[in-house]
Design a protein around this motif. Structure first.
Motif, PDB file in Angstrom:
ATOM      1  N   MET A   1       0.734  -0.902   0.094  1.00  0.00           N
ATOM      2  CA  MET A   1       0.036   0.034   0.063  1.00  0.00           C
ATOM      3  C   MET A   1       0.921   1.339   0.008  1.00  0.00           C
ATOM      4  N   THR A   2       1.047   1.828  -1.247  1.00  0.00           N
ATOM      5  CA  THR A   2       1.809   3.193  -1.298  1.00  0.00           C
ATOM      6  C   THR A   2       1.108   4.172  -1.324  1.00  0.00           C
ATOM      7  N   ALA A   3       0.022   4.221  -1.876  1.00  0.00           N
ATOM      8  CA  ALA A   3      -1.028   5.399  -1.834  1.00  0.00           C
ATOM      9  C   ALA A   3      -1.298   5.931  -0.504  1.00  0.00           C
ATOM     10  N   THR A   4      -1.395   7.119  -0.359  1.00  0.00           N
ATOM     11  CA  THR A   4      -1.893   7.917   0.917  1.00  0.00           C
ATOM     12  C   THR A   4      -3.097   8.753   0.508  1.00  0.00           C
ATOM     13  N   LYS A   5      -3.904   9.186   1.608  1.00  0.00           N
ATOM     14  CA  LYS A   5      -4.997   9.924   1.478  1.00  0.00           C
ATOM     15  C   LYS A   5      -5.156  10.463   2.713  1.00  0.00           C
ATOM     16  N   PRO A   6      -5.732  11.771   2.835  1.00  0.00           N
ATOM     17  CA  PRO A   6      -6.244  12.368   3.985  1.00  0.00           C
ATOM     18  C   PRO A   6      -6.793  11.639   5.078  1.00  0.00           C
ATOM     19  N   TRP A   7      -6.456  12.057   6.347  1.00  0.00           N
ATOM     20  CA  TRP A   7      -7.395  11.423   7.433  1.00  0.00           C
ATOM     21  C   TRP A   7      -8.766  11.137   7.294  1.00  0.00           C
ATOM     22  N   TYR A   8      -9.270  12.380   6.840  1.00  0.00           N
ATOM     23  CA  TYR A   8     -10.871  12.492   6.903  1.00  0.00           C
ATOM     24  C   TYR A   8     -11.390  11.629   5.707  1.00  0.00           C
ATOM     25  N   MET A   9     -10.768  11.208   4.774  1.00  0.00           N
ATOM     26  CA  MET A   9     -11.217  10.062   3.720  1.00  0.00           C
ATOM     27  C   MET A   9     -11.167   8.638   4.153  1.00  0.00           C
TER      28      MET A   9
END
Length: 68
Positions: A1-9
């Motif tokens: 898992m290399t993709a990141t997303k904001p915490w609120y997502m």
């Protein structure tokens, strides 16, 4: 898992927050026993998605500069 997303997502973050809030509310005597946390989380996420979409559209329509 290399993709990141904001915490609120993150659904996990929202589910955890809802669990903590309903647990805390239960300590203060608010009845949340029959509440389905998964349905509540989904409803909150849908509401946030709708609001953010409206804000994005409003922001773009009221913008005075071009994108790009």
């Amino acid at each position: 898992m290399t993709a990141t997303k904001p915490w609120y997502m993150s659904r996990t973050v929202w589910a955890s927050l809802i669990t903590v809030l309903t647990g805390t509310a239960g300590l203060f005597g608010l009845p949340f026993g029959e509440l389905d946390n998964a349905a509540l989380t989904e409803t909150i996420l849908e509401t946030i998605t709708a609001i953010s979409g409206i804000l994005a559209l409003f922001g773009r329509l009221s913008a005075t500069a071009k994108i790009g």
